[in-house]
Design a protein around this motif. Structure first.
Motif, PDB file in Angstrom:
ATOM      1  N   PHE A 173       0.874  -1.117   0.623  1.00  9.67           N
ATOM      2  CA  PHE A 173      -0.464   0.144  -0.216  1.00  9.67           C
ATOM      3  C   PHE A 173       0.885   1.299   0.252  1.00  9.67           C
ATOM      4  CE2 PHE A 173      -1.608   3.869   1.845  1.00  9.67           C
ATOM      5  CZ  PHE A 173      -3.239   4.009   1.431  1.00  9.67           C
ATOM      6  N   ASP A 174       1.886   1.374   1.277  1.00  9.21           N
ATOM      7  CA  ASP A 174       2.838   2.156   0.622  1.00  9.21           C
ATOM      8  C   ASP A 174       3.600   2.640  -0.618  1.00  9.21           C
ATOM      9  OD1 ASP A 174       2.027   2.338   3.819  1.00  9.21           O
ATOM     10  OD2 ASP A 174       4.210   2.337   4.583  1.00  9.21           O
ATOM     11  N   CYS A 175       3.764   1.682  -1.496  1.00  7.39           N
ATOM     12  CA  CYS A 175       4.354   1.306  -2.786  1.00  7.39           C
ATOM     13  C   CYS A 175       3.694   2.131  -3.565  1.00  7.39           C
ATOM     14  CB  CYS A 175       4.969   0.480  -3.509  1.00  7.39           C
ATOM     15  SG  CYS A 175       6.225  -0.114  -2.876  1.00  7.39           S
ATOM     16  N   TYR A 176       2.192   2.452  -3.110  1.00  9.22           N
ATOM     17  CA  TYR A 176       1.060   2.436  -4.170  1.00  9.22           C
ATOM     18  C   TYR A 176       1.135   4.377  -3.449  1.00  9.22           C
ATOM     19  CZ  TYR A 176      -0.802  -1.191  -7.175  1.00  9.22           C
ATOM     20  OH  TYR A 176      -0.571  -1.840  -7.384  1.00  9.22           O
ATOM     21  N   SER A 177       0.812   4.423  -2.753  1.00  4.63           N
ATOM     22  CA  SER A 177       0.656   5.935  -1.914  1.00  4.63           C
ATOM     23  C   SER A 177       2.042   6.290  -2.803  1.00  4.63           C
ATOM     24  CB  SER A 177       0.799   5.701  -0.702  1.00  4.63           C
ATOM     25  OG  SER A 177       0.998   6.888   0.418  1.00  4.63           O
ATOM     26  N   PHE A 178       3.622   6.252  -2.779  1.00  2.00           N
ATOM     27  CA  PHE A 178       4.653   6.839  -3.232  1.00  2.00           C
ATOM     28  C   PHE A 178       4.221   6.960  -4.860  1.00  2.00           C
ATOM     29  CE2 PHE A 178       9.295   5.818  -3.137  1.00  2.00           C
ATOM     30  CZ  PHE A 178       9.455   6.931  -3.249  1.00  2.00           C
ATOM     31  N   ALA A 179       4.041   6.256  -5.637  1.00  2.00           N
ATOM     32  CA  ALA A 179       3.544   5.884  -6.938  1.00  2.00           C
ATOM     33  C   ALA A 179       2.827   6.773  -7.453  1.00  2.00           C
ATOM     34  CB  ALA A 179       3.852   4.441  -7.611  1.00  2.00           C
ATOM     35  N   ALA A 180       1.454   6.809  -6.841  1.00  2.00           N
ATOM     36  CA  ALA A 180       0.463   8.082  -6.946  1.00  2.00           C
ATOM     37  C   ALA A 180       1.109   9.578  -6.481  1.00  2.00           C
ATOM     38  CB  ALA A 180      -0.720   8.013  -6.025  1.00  2.00           C
ATOM     39  N   ALA A 181       1.900   9.872  -5.876  1.00  2.00           N
ATOM     40  CA  ALA A 181       2.768  11.022  -5.617  1.00  2.00           C
ATOM     41  C   ALA A 181       3.019  11.756  -6.938  1.00  2.00           C
ATOM     42  CB  ALA A 181       3.045  11.000  -3.825  1.00  2.00           C
ATOM     43  N   ILE A 182       4.633  10.670  -6.630  1.00  2.00           N
ATOM     44  CA  ILE A 182       4.706  10.794  -7.824  1.00  2.00           C
ATOM     45  C   ILE A 182       4.942  10.810  -9.153  1.00  2.00           C
ATOM     46  CG2 ILE A 182       7.040   9.809  -9.431  1.00  2.00           C
ATOM     47  CD1 ILE A 182       7.694   8.156  -6.946  1.00  2.00           C
ATOM     48  N   LYS A 183       3.976  10.505  -9.167  1.00  2.00           N
ATOM     49  CA  LYS A 183       3.065  11.059 -10.515  1.00  2.00           C
ATOM     50  C   LYS A 183       2.303  11.876 -10.730  1.00  2.00           C
ATOM     51  CE  LYS A 183      -0.279   8.473 -13.693  1.00  2.00           C
ATOM     52  NZ  LYS A 183      -1.230   6.816 -13.906  1.00  2.00           N
ATOM     53  N   HIS A 184       1.042  12.361  -9.644  1.00  2.00           N
ATOM     54  CA  HIS A 184       0.812  13.547  -9.326  1.00  2.00           C
ATOM     55  C   HIS A 184       1.854  14.454  -9.835  1.00  2.00           C
ATOM     56  CE1 HIS A 184      -1.008  16.384  -8.192  1.00  2.00           C
ATOM     57  NE2 HIS A 184      -0.433  17.192  -6.825  1.00  2.00           N
ATOM     58  N   LEU A 185       3.302  14.702  -9.173  1.00  2.00           N
ATOM     59  CA  LEU A 185       3.871  15.916  -9.112  1.00  2.00           C
ATOM     60  C   LEU A 185       4.956  16.185 -10.213  1.00  2.00           C
ATOM     61  CD1 LEU A 185       6.109  15.255  -5.166  1.00  2.00           C
ATOM     62  CD2 LEU A 185       3.973  17.070  -6.097  1.00  2.00           C
ATOM     63  N   CYS A 186       4.555  14.713 -10.695  1.00  2.00           N
ATOM     64  CA  CYS A 186       5.436  15.361 -12.401  1.00  2.00           C
ATOM     65  C   CYS A 186       4.579  15.167 -13.310  1.00  2.00           C
ATOM     66  CB  CYS A 186       5.879  13.443 -12.878  1.00  2.00           C
ATOM     67  SG  CYS A 186       7.193  13.164 -11.602  1.00  2.00           S
ATOM     68  N   ALA A 187       3.433  14.881 -12.817  1.00  2.00           N
ATOM     69  CA  ALA A 187       2.026  15.228 -14.055  1.00  2.00           C
ATOM     70  C   ALA A 187       1.909  16.933 -14.212  1.00  2.00           C
ATOM     71  CB  ALA A 187       1.170  14.814 -13.966  1.00  2.00           C
ATOM     72  N   THR A 188       2.311  17.458 -12.758  1.00  2.00           N
ATOM     73  CA  THR A 188       2.168  18.897 -12.065  1.00  2.00           C
ATOM     74  C   THR A 188       3.212  20.033 -12.425  1.00  2.00           C
ATOM     75  OG1 THR A 188       2.541  18.634 -10.068  1.00  2.00           O
ATOM     76  CG2 THR A 188       0.185  18.457 -10.547  1.00  2.00           C
ATOM     77  N   GLY A 189       4.220  19.037 -13.086  1.00  2.00           N
ATOM     78  CA  GLY A 189       5.764  19.884 -13.477  1.00  2.00           C
ATOM     79  C   GLY A 189       6.846  19.209 -13.020  1.00  2.00           C
ATOM     80  N   ALA A 190       6.977  18.709 -12.104  1.00  6.22           N
ATOM     81  CA  ALA A 190       8.034  18.432 -11.171  1.00  6.22           C
ATOM     82  C   ALA A 190       8.392  17.518 -12.489  1.00  6.22           C
ATOM     83  CB  ALA A 190       7.776  17.866 -10.022  1.00  6.22           C
ATOM     84  N   THR A 191       9.776  16.958 -12.170  1.00  2.55           N
ATOM     85  CA  THR A 191      10.789  16.401 -12.727  1.00  2.55           C
ATOM     86  C   THR A 191      11.783  15.838 -11.639  1.00  2.55           C
ATOM     87  OG1 THR A 191      11.233  18.118 -15.004  1.00  2.55           O
ATOM     88  CG2 THR A 191      13.050  16.448 -14.281  1.00  2.55           C
ATOM     89  N   LEU A 192      11.963  14.656 -12.219  1.00  5.32           N
ATOM     90  CA  LEU A 192      12.217  13.593 -11.348  1.00  5.32           C
ATOM     91  C   LEU A 192      14.003  13.535 -10.965  1.00  5.32           C
ATOM     92  CD1 LEU A 192      10.670  10.558 -11.484  1.00  5.32           C
ATOM     93  CD2 LEU A 192      10.613  10.984  -9.622  1.00  5.32           C
ATOM     94  N   PRO A 193      14.463  14.214 -10.014  1.00  9.61           N
ATOM     95  CA  PRO A 193      16.287  14.219  -9.862  1.00  9.61           C
ATOM     96  C   PRO A 193      16.857  13.205 -11.605  1.00  9.61           C
ATOM     97  CG  PRO A 193      14.787  13.697  -7.721  1.00  9.61           C
ATOM     98  CD  PRO A 193      14.686  12.923  -9.036  1.00  9.61           C
ATOM     99  N   GLU A 194      18.042  13.592 -11.170  1.00  9.79           N
ATOM    100  CA  GLU A 194      18.611  12.799 -12.636  1.00  9.79           C
ATOM    101  C   GLU A 194      19.142  11.507 -12.261  1.00  9.79           C
ATOM    102  OE1 GLU A 194      22.503  13.619 -14.898  1.00  9.79           O
ATOM    103  OE2 GLU A 194      22.168  14.794 -13.594  1.00  9.79           O
ATOM    104  N   GLY A 195      19.313  10.862 -12.525  1.00  9.64           N
ATOM    105  CA  GLY A 195      19.311   9.099 -12.310  1.00  9.64           C
ATOM    106  C   GLY A 195      18.105   8.343 -12.001  1.00  9.64           C
TER     107      GLY A 195
END
Length: 198
Positions: A173-195
């Motif tokens: 469940f915690d992984c799904y929460s984490f993945a949802a947060a990453i997906k949301h932030l990147c969809a709103t313009g954030a870029t994941l750190p290099e690598g």
């Protein structure tokens, strides 16, 4: 297509263990549950991995741990894999990938790999075959509302729909929460750190 893995661990704990950094004698961070998700380039879930693990040094779970996670002793006794088997499976799942955690779970993973090897257990796959990254500092900077959040609460603190059935302090469940947060932030313009994407 690029993929990455997010993972989370639940490990043995006792009252005040976090505050004392597991410094009490005999209190080690032995993995009891592993969750991991392979995500596509658009952060959709491609594959999942989940396992219960039988701790060796403290084979009896504390009441505190069971209350926190919902993981009971009989489930671990019946369904738990040996540490070497579970660690090998996780490392195989992560092989060749960038592997993201929300916090220091890669340190706990390394501790458990070291203990298993010290007991003479063979672990398939190497810790070095994946690129482990803690992106909590990045996520907390991009979304300051998450600064005091554990990984299982990220979806709630970002006002997202509940990502799957279950509750926080369950590794998958915690992984799904984490993945949802990453997906949301990147969809709103954030870029994941290099690598983070290979």
């Amino acid at each position: 297509m690029s993929t990455l893995v997010v993972f989370d661990l639940e490990f043995t704990s006792w009252p005040d263990a976090l505050e004392r950094d597991w410094a009490e004698e005999g209190q080690l961070r032995e993995i009891v549950q592993i969750g991991a998700l392979r995500l596509s380039g658009d952060f959709s879930v491609v594959e999942e991995y989940e396992a219960l693990v039988r701790p060796v040094i403290n084979p009896r779970l504390s009441a505190y741990f069971t209350e926190l996670t919902g993981i009971d002793q009989s489930s671990v006794d019946r369904k738990g894999l040996s540490p070497a088997e579970a660690l090998g499976e996780l490392l195989g799942f992560c092989q060749g990938q960038s592997v993201l955690s929300y916090g220091n779970d890669m340190v706990v993973l390394g501790e458990n790999v070291g203990w298993a090897r010290a007991r003479g257990e063979e672990i398939k796959h190497s810790f070095l075959e994946a690129n482990f990254l803690n992106i909590r500092p990045w996520l907390n900077t991009i979304a300051p509302a998450t600064a005091m959040s554990n990984v299982g609460r990220l979806w709630r603190d970002l006002d997202l729909p509940k990502p799957t059935a279950g509750e926080e302090h369950s590794a998958l469940f915690d992984c799904y929460s984490f993945a949802a947060a990453i997906k949301h932030l990147c969809a709103t313009g954030a870029t994941l750190p290099e690598g983070c994407l290979r």
